[in-house]
Design an enzyme around this catalytic site. Structure first.
Site, mmCIF file in Angstrom:
data_model
loop_
_atom_site.group_PDB
_atom_site.id
_atom_site.type_symbol
_atom_site.label_atom_id
_atom_site.label_comp_id
_atom_site.label_asym_id
_atom_site.label_seq_id
_atom_site.Cartn_x
_atom_site.Cartn_y
_atom_site.Cartn_z
ATOM 1 N N ASN A 1 0.844 -1.189 0.000
ATOM 2 C CA ASN A 1 0.000 0.000 0.000
ATOM 3 C C ASN A 1 0.881 1.242 0.000
ATOM 4 O OD1 ASN A 1 -1.763 2.212 1.269
ATOM 5 N ND2 ASN A 1 -3.212 0.521 0.929
ATOM 6 N N ALA A 2 0.402 2.299 -0.654
ATOM 7 C CA ALA A 2 1.169 3.553 -0.662
ATOM 8 C C ALA A 2 1.407 4.038 0.773
ATOM 9 C CB ALA A 2 0.415 4.611 -1.464
ATOM 10 N N SER A 3 0.455 3.692 1.648
ATOM 11 C CA SER A 3 0.684 3.939 3.073
ATOM 12 C C SER A 3 1.428 2.716 3.607
ATOM 13 C CB SER A 3 -0.655 4.127 3.796
ATOM 14 O OG SER A 3 -0.437 4.307 5.187
ATOM 15 N N TYR A 4 2.750 2.760 3.536
ATOM 16 C CA TYR A 4 3.606 1.589 3.687
ATOM 17 C C TYR A 4 3.261 0.713 4.893
ATOM 18 C CZ TYR A 4 6.809 3.619 0.201
ATOM 19 O OH TYR A 4 7.368 4.139 -0.951
ATOM 20 N N GLU B 1 2.193 -14.429 4.195
ATOM 21 C CA GLU B 1 1.794 -15.398 5.217
ATOM 22 C C GLU B 1 0.492 -14.982 5.904
ATOM 23 O OE1 GLU B 1 4.656 -13.869 4.803
ATOM 24 O OE2 GLU B 1 6.358 -15.031 5.507
#
Ligand code: THU
Length: 129
Positions: free
Chosen positions: A45-48, A55
Site C-alpha cells: 500500500n502507498a501507506s507503507y 503469510e
C-alpha cells in the site's frame, strides 16, 4: 500433500503479489489438516505501514473461510531471496497464534533452497494469552 507440492503452490501464489513499491514478491500456501490449501501473497500500500505479508494473507483468508486455529498442517513460503525466505516478526506471531507451535513450515527461494522449520522454532517464547 507433500511440502514440495505446497511450495509449488506458494510459488504460483507469488505471481499474484501486489508489490509496486518494494518489487519484492512473496507467495505463501497454507495446508489444512483436511487437505485444503489457502494461497497468500503480499499486498502493499502507498501507506507503507498497511502492507500485508503473504503469510498473513494466507492465514487471514483461511480464517475468513471458516478455518479454526490449530486446523492447519503446514505452511510454505517463497521469495526471490539468496537463502530460504525468513518471515517477518509480525508474521511469526500470527503463524504461531493460528497455526500452533508445532506447525510445519517450509521456507524457500526461487533457486530451490529450502529450510524446514516449525512455528515454535521461528518464534521461541512467543507471547500468548
Ligand atoms: N514480506 C512478505 O510478504 N513475507 C515475508 O516473509 C517477508 C516480507 C513482504 C514483502 C514486502 O511486501 C514487505 O513484506 C512489505 O511489508
Amino acid at each position: 500433500m507433500k511440502l514440495d507440492e505446497l511450495l509449488d503452490k506458494a510459488k504460483a501464489a507469488r505471481e499474484n503479489a501486489y508489490a509496486p513499491y518494494s518489487k519484492f514478491k512473496v507467495g505463501a500456501a497454507l495446508l489444512t489438516k483436511d487437505g485444503r490449501v489457502f494461497a497468500g501473497c503480499n499486498v502493499e500500500n502507498a501507506s507503507y505501514g498497511l502492507c500485508n505479508c503473504a503469510e498473513r494473507t494466507a492465514f487471514f483468508s483461511a480464517v475468513a473461510a471458516g478455518c479454526q486455529r490449530d486446523e492447519f498442517a503446514a505452511l510454505a513460503v517463497v521469495g526471490d531471496t539468496d537463502g530460504p525466505i525468513a518471515p517477518c516478526g509480525a508474521c511469526r506471531q500470527v503463524i504461531i497464534e493460528l497455526g500452533g507451535p508445532d506447525l510445519a513450515i517450509r521456507l524457500g527461494n526461487l533457486r530451490g533452497d529450502t529450510r524446514d522449520t516449525t512455528a515454535r522454532e521461528q518464534l521461541p517464547d512467543a507471547f500468548s494469552l
